[in-house]
Enzyme design. Structure first.
Site, mmCIF file in Angstrom:
data_model
loop_
_atom_site.group_PDB
_atom_site.id
_atom_site.type_symbol
_atom_site.label_atom_id
_atom_site.label_comp_id
_atom_site.label_asym_id
_atom_site.label_seq_id
_atom_site.Cartn_x
_atom_site.Cartn_y
_atom_site.Cartn_z
ATOM 1 N N ASP A 202 3.774 0.579 -8.660
ATOM 2 C CA ASP A 202 3.213 0.902 -7.352
ATOM 3 C C ASP A 202 3.471 -0.327 -6.495
ATOM 4 O O ASP A 202 2.755 -1.319 -6.580
ATOM 5 C CB ASP A 202 1.711 1.196 -7.453
ATOM 6 C CG ASP A 202 1.115 1.651 -6.120
ATOM 7 O OD1 ASP A 202 1.711 1.308 -5.068
ATOM 8 O OD2 ASP A 202 0.072 2.312 -6.114
ATOM 9 N N HIS A 203 4.524 -0.260 -5.672
ATOM 10 C CA HIS A 203 4.978 -1.488 -5.010
ATOM 11 C C HIS A 203 3.930 -2.067 -4.074
ATOM 12 O O HIS A 203 3.951 -3.263 -3.778
ATOM 13 C CB HIS A 203 6.298 -1.250 -4.269
ATOM 14 C CG HIS A 203 6.181 -0.406 -3.039
ATOM 15 N ND1 HIS A 203 6.263 0.961 -3.067
ATOM 16 C CD2 HIS A 203 5.973 -0.750 -1.748
ATOM 17 C CE1 HIS A 203 6.128 1.432 -1.844
ATOM 18 N NE2 HIS A 203 5.954 0.423 -1.026
ATOM 19 N N HIS A 265 -0.952 4.706 -3.517
ATOM 20 C CA HIS A 265 -1.221 3.493 -2.751
ATOM 21 C C HIS A 265 -2.666 3.415 -2.258
ATOM 22 O O HIS A 265 -3.354 2.406 -2.456
ATOM 23 C CB HIS A 265 -0.283 3.402 -1.548
ATOM 24 C CG HIS A 265 1.164 3.430 -1.891
ATOM 25 N ND1 HIS A 265 1.661 2.926 -3.071
ATOM 26 C CD2 HIS A 265 2.246 3.893 -1.214
ATOM 27 C CE1 HIS A 265 2.983 3.070 -3.093
ATOM 28 N NE2 HIS A 265 3.349 3.655 -1.983
#
Length: 511
Positions: A202-203, A265
């Site tokens: 999950d950047h 996110h």
């Protein structure tokens, strides 16, 4: 005390968090190396890590894709990507050393011969580059191909951890499209790789400002006493994009804003904001606290009143006329995919009882911004005249994740002059104005953590499944209740989102 790796590079003392940790002997295999993510993010991040001295001299990068390239062709592709997208300056001496470890394996994901060649290439690199059997497999591919690739890795013995070496797999989102598919995907991955060897990217969790949430909360005494329902009125978490879907119609249609962003996110951001202090910052402790929050989430009883979804129509964005979603290339005219989603959630814990969390994400909104706003309750008594405080809003602590990373505190202050007039003012901290070094890109941090085997920023399957349990009933409700509401491109979403907060006596922030 510092220790040394096999290449005489100093590794940081594990007790001293100020020094960067350098990856030991290892290699990275990227499946889907010709895609946008690989060219724009992954390969530039690898170069930036090398440029910062955080990769071992023998580091190797293998690209796997359906292209008839030689190794030098692949090196040229990486070179062009790095020159265009890297964060740090391009240096020939760094590039030349890095490029010596580049290899390319052509083939399809179902091609046994190609995976046999991949195994031979890895074994050759172990001998020639000293990668010591340590390799991470990055699946930068659509989830429908995961079973093929993971099955091939197992079939050819590429997933096996030997006594003094490791093998890891990196999985990009989306982690399924609902709870059932996420569980099926987890079953496929866990059949071959143990949990500690699976890294779900999950950047957003790799962004410096997201990590700063933990520092802000737990390194400062001033916030903890008011970080609860006694003082907080509500929390708004916003990820707004000013762009449309671009060339992602094939991915985006049928996925939508809620699945694409809120499920991963925004729920992760909410968990970091709401969780209790962990006993330490190791991966297990962080995950346990985040899971407690996700388990305590309660959806509104009346989803029609406390959720909103929209679909952008033609309008003006960035000073130019833009198409509506249904006019975008390859989008069906009857698509019901939402490009805007907003939901209200409650967290049934002692700390947060009665404090609503509002999450929203949309495309073609007023500007690109991601922020978390903790909005405080008004003062219980204001010993001023009404006219003195008519422009005074709620105090707020705003954590800006992008693009202007930092923290803003909004509070009331007297306007200079003889009259007692109070207005909102901002106290601002900006990363760019405080620290000399620019923040690393999220993928730099995450790739390095994969190579180090350091997993605090990676959600495990329990968090993924808990997130889908929260979101699935909302998506099912929307699917049974007509089309998304239209909103003009360049605005801040549909009227239904405004009405959603107005029912609670609140308004959305305009970042």
């Amino acid at each position: 005390m510092l220790v040394m790796d096999d290449y005489s590079n100093p590794l940081r003392d594990p007790q001293d968090r100020r020094l960067p940790q350098i990856a030991g002997p290892c290699g990275l295999v990227i499946f889907g190396v010709t895609g946008d993510l690989s060219r724009k993010k992954l390969m530039p991040a690898v170069y930036d890590l090398a440029n910062r001295g955080l990769l071992p001299p023998g580091f190797s990068l293998i690209g796997f894709a359906r292209r008839d390239w030689a190794n030098q062709d692949f090196a040229q592709i990486v070179h062009d990507s790095v020159k265009e997208h890297s964060r740090t300056p391009f240096r020939e001496e760094v590039w030349n050393q890095l490029a010596e470890g580049f290899r390319f394996v052509p083939g399809d994901f179902s091609d046994d011969a190609a995976f046999g060649q991949l195994r031979g290439t890895i074994e050759q690199l172990d001998r020639e580059r000293g990668t010591a059997g340590n390799h991470a497999f990055y699946l930068s591919i659509p989830p429908r191909f995961f079973p093929d690739v993971i099955g091939q890795l197992k079939e050819h013995g590429l997933a096996e951890n030997y006594a003094q070496s490791w093998r890891r797999v990196v999985v990009e989102k989306p982690f399924g499209h609902d709870l059932e598919s996420a569980q099926a995907l987890n079953a496929v991955v866990s059949e071959v790789f143990p949990p500690e060897s699976v890294f779900r990217i999950d950047h957003y969790l790799g962004k410096e400002t997201v990590q700063n949430i933990l520092a802000l909360r737990f390194a400062n005494q001033m916030f903890e006493p008011i970080w609860n329902s006694n003082y907080v009125d509500h929390v708004q978490i916003t990820m707004a994009e000013d762009i449309g879907i671009g060339g992602r119609a094939g991915y985006y249609d049928g996925i939508g804003a809620a699945r694409d962003v809120i499920q991963n996110h925004l729920l992760q951001l909410m968990a970091l904001i709401a969780m209790e202090e962990p006993v330490s910052f190791d991966a297990q402790s962080l995950r346990l606290e985040k899971q407690k929050i996700l388990r305590a989430v309660r959806r509104p009883a009346r989803l029609g009143l406390h959720t909103a979804r929209g679909q952008y129509v033609a309008g003006w964005a960035g000073g130019e006329k833009v198409l509506g979603f249904l006019d975008e290339q390859d989008i069906p005219r009857d698509s019901r995919t939402e490009t805007f989603a907003a939901i209200k959630l409650n967290i049934d814990t002692r700390r947060w009882a009665g404090v609503p969390f509002y999450l929203r994400h949309g495309k073609r909104l007023g500007r690109r911004v991601t922020e978390v706003a903790i909005v405080f309750q008004p003062a219980p008594h204001l010993p001023f005249t009404e006219t003195a405080t008519e422009d005074l809003g709620h105090n707020a602590l705003v954590i800006r994740v992008q693009p202007d990373e930092g923290v803003t505190v909004r509070f009331g202050s007297k306007v200079p002059g003889t009259a007692m007039e109070i207005r909102d003012v901002n106290m601002d901290f900006a990363y760019g104005g405080t620290f000399v070094e620019s923040s690393p890109e999220a993928y730099e941090r995450l790739i390095l953590d994969v190579l180090l085997g350091d997993p605090p920023l990676f959600p495990q399957h329990e968090e993924v499944e808990l997130s889908w349990r929260i979101l699935d009933p909302i998506i099912e409700f929307w699917a049974a209740n007509g089309r998304p509401d239209p909103y003009d491109a360049g605005t801040w979403g549909p009227d239904s989102a405004v009405e959603m907060l107005a029912r609670d006596g609140r308004v959305w922030r305009r970042p």
